[in-house]
Design an enzyme around this catalytic site. Structure first.
Site, mmCIF file in Angstrom:
data_model
loop_
_atom_site.group_PDB
_atom_site.id
_atom_site.type_symbol
_atom_site.label_atom_id
_atom_site.label_comp_id
_atom_site.label_asym_id
_atom_site.label_seq_id
_atom_site.Cartn_x
_atom_site.Cartn_y
_atom_site.Cartn_z
ATOM 1 N N CYS A 49 0.554 -1.540 0.245
ATOM 2 C CA CYS A 49 -0.334 0.071 0.084
ATOM 3 C C CYS A 49 1.528 1.791 0.255
ATOM 4 O O CYS A 49 0.308 2.032 -0.428
ATOM 5 C CB CYS A 49 -0.809 -0.192 0.844
ATOM 6 N N ASN A 50 2.068 1.586 0.461
ATOM 7 C CA ASN A 50 3.008 2.077 0.541
ATOM 8 C C ASN A 50 3.813 2.654 -0.481
ATOM 9 O O ASN A 50 4.473 3.719 -0.746
ATOM 10 C CB ASN A 50 3.764 2.487 1.698
ATOM 11 N N PRO A 111 6.405 -5.082 11.035
ATOM 12 C CA PRO A 111 6.478 -6.868 10.773
ATOM 13 C C PRO A 111 6.201 -7.120 9.242
ATOM 14 O O PRO A 111 6.639 -7.548 8.573
ATOM 15 C CB PRO A 111 6.056 -6.813 11.643
ATOM 16 N N ILE A 190 -6.115 -6.720 8.380
ATOM 17 C CA ILE A 190 -7.393 -6.023 8.898
ATOM 18 C C ILE A 190 -7.651 -7.289 10.435
ATOM 19 O O ILE A 190 -7.745 -6.445 11.236
ATOM 20 C CB ILE A 190 -7.679 -6.744 8.457
#
Length: 419
Positions: A49-50, A111, A190
Site C-alpha cells: 500500500c505504501n 513487521p 485487518i
C-alpha cells in the site's frame, strides 16, 4: 551487470500515483514476464500500500525500467520520472535490507513488510525471473532482516498502520466499548486491526470479505460476525467505525451506500480509514457530512507519536545492515576470484598429471622408485614456480614493490622466510 532497485513510495508519490502503480498478486506474473521481454535477465516486483519497487539485474541504471513501467501502466513518463528513486549495487542491497527490516516504512519497524518481500521473491521465483544475482541478494536481505528483528527492539512496540488506525478511532470516539466496527478484508493488516480493537474493548466486530469462510474464521477469533462483501449495505447503518484493506482493483464502498446509511443513522458520525491502495472507499465519501474519512497518508501524524521508542533500535539496525552490506560485497568479490582460482587449479593439475605420467612410465620401465619420487617432486615444484618466479623478477626490475608485497602476503611469507 549491477543489482538495481527502482521504485516509488509514500515519501515520493501521492496515493493516486501509487494506486496506478500497484500490482495485485494475480497481476505480478504477467508483469514480470512483460518486463523480461525488454532484455532484463532477472526481475522481482514488490507492491504494497505504501510502495512499488522493482529489483533487477540491469546495465541500464533506470531508463529501461521506467520506460517499460510507464508504457505497461499507461502513465506519463515525466510524472513517473519525477516521483521515482533508483539505487544500484551497494546502495541497492542496503535499500532492500532497510525495506525488509521496516526502516523505510511509513511506520518505523512495521513487521508486515518482510513477509511481503518474501512473497515478492516467491512470485518471481515461480515466474522464472530470479537468477543467481537476485537469489543471493534476497537471501542476504532475509538474513539481515531476521537479525534486526531478533537483535533489536525494533518490533516490540505495537506501532503499525493498523495500530495507528485504531488510535485515530479512539480520538474520534472516546469510548470504543459503545461502538461497532466493520472491517473490510481479512488479510494480515485487518487481523491486526481486529486485535487492536479487541484490546481496546470494542463493542462488536463485523468482518466482510469476498470469501465468507475466511471472514467468519477471523471474526470468530474476536467473537464477531463474518459477512460477504455484498452484505455491507445491510450492516452499514449499524456500524460506527469502518477500516478497509483489500486488494480489490475497484472501490468496494461507494458514496451512495454511505449516504443511505447516514440517513438511517440520523447522521450519527461514521469514522473510516481506507488503508488499501488502490482505495477501497470512493474519495467522494469524504465529502459527506458526518463522515471522517482518512487514507494511509493521513495516518502519518498519528504514527509519528509512536516512533520515539524505536529510534534507538533503528540505529542498532543500521549497524547490522552496514555489516550485512559489507558481507554481501565481500561475497561478490569472492565470486569474482572464482574463475581465477579455477584456472590456476586447472593449470596446476595439468602439470601434476603430466609429471605423474612421466614418473609412472619410468617406474614401469624399472626405474629406481626413490629417485623417481625425488625427480617427480623436483620437476613439479620447478614447473609450478617457473611462471610466478619469472613474473616476480620482471616486477622487481620494473620497480613493482606492490606486486612483491602482494606475493609475500599471498604465499604467507614472513621476515624469517625472506632472510
Amino acid at each position: 551487470m549491477a543489482l538495481l532497485a527502482l521504485g516509488i513510495n509514500h515519501n515520493t508519490a501521492s496515493v493516486a500515483l501509487r494506486e496506478q502503480l500497484a500490482f495485485s498478486p494475480e497481476q505480478i506474473e504477467s508483469a514480470l514476464l512483460s518486463a523480461m521481454e525488454t532484455g532484463l535477465s532477472e526481475i522481482a516486483i514488490l507492491s504494497t500500500c505504501n510502495r512499488t519497487e522493482i529489483y533487477a539485474q540491469s546495465q541500464d541504471e533506470c531508463n529501461q525500467l521506467l520506460t517499460w513501467l510507464s508504457n505497461y501502466r499507461n502513465l506519463s513518463f515525466d510524472e513517473l520520472n519525477a516521483s521515482h528513486y533508483v539505487k544500484t549495487s551497494e546502495s541497492a542491497i542496503s535499500h532492500m535490507m532497510r525495506v525488509a527490516s521496516g526502516l523505510d516504512s511509513l511506520v518505523l519497524g512495521e513487521p508486515q513488510i518482510l513477509g511481503q518481500m518474501k512473497a515478492s521473491y516467491a512470485h518471481a521465483r515461480e515466474s522464472g525471473t530470479v537468477g543467481p544475482v537476485l537469489h543471493d541478494a534476497f537471501q542476504q536481505v532475509f538474513a539481515i532482516a531476521k537479525r534486526v528483528r531478533t537483535e533489536t527492539a525494533i518490533g516490540e512496540n505495537p506501532v503499525s498502520v493498523a495500530y495507528a488506525a485504531v488510535s485515530l478511532a479512539q480520538q474520534i470516539f472516546s469510548d470504543l466499548k459503545k461502538d461497532t466496527a466493520l472491517l473490510i478484508g481479512a488479510g494480515e493488516t485487518i487481523e491486526l486491526v481486529a486485535r487492536h480493537l479487541s484490546e481496546q474493548g470494542i463493542k462488536s466486530i463485523i468482518v466482510a470479505n469476498r470469501t465468507l469462510s475466511r471472514a467468519a474464521t477471523l471474526a470468530d477469533e474476536f467473537d464477531g460476525k463474518g459477512i460477504l462483501l455484498e452484505e455491507i449495505p445491510e450492516v452499514l447503518p449499524h456500524v460506527d467505525i469502518i477500516i478497509s484493506s483489500t486488494a480489490s482493483p475497484l472501490p468496494i464502498l461507494g458514496k451512495g451506500s454511505v449516504e443511505a446509511a447516514l440517513k438511517v443513522r440520523k447522521h450519527k458520525p461514521m469514522f473510516m480509514v481506507d488503508i488499501a491502495v488502490p482505495r477501497d472507499i470512493e474519495e467522494q465519501v469524504g465529502d459527506l457530512p458526518d463522515v471522517y474519512l482518512y487514507t494511509v497518508d493521513d495516518l502519518s501524524d498519528v504514527i509519528q507519536e509512536n516512533l520515539r521508542s524505536r529510534q534507538e533500535a533503528a540505529e542498532q539496525a543500521d549497524e547490522i545492515i552496514a555489516d550485512g552490506v559489507k558481507s554481501y560485497v565481500s561475497g561478490l568479490r569472492v565470486q569474482d576470484s572464482v574463475s581465477t582460482i579455477r584456472a590456476y587449479r586447472k593449470k596446476a593439475e595439468t602439470l601434476r598429471d603430466a609429471e605423474l605420467q612421466k614418473a609412472l612410465k619410468s617406474l614401469s620401465s624399472g626405474g629406481d622408485p626413490e629417485k623417481l619420487m625425488q625427480q617427480l617432486a623436483r620437476n613439479l615444484t620447478n614447473k609450478l614456480l617457473h611462471s610466478p618466479t619469472a613474473k616476480l623478477r620482471q616486477a622487481s626490475a620494473e620497480g613493482r614493490a606492490d606486486l612483491i608485497g602482494w606475493t609475500q602476503e599471498l604465499f604467507d611469507l614472513d621476515q624469517q622466510d625472506l632472510t
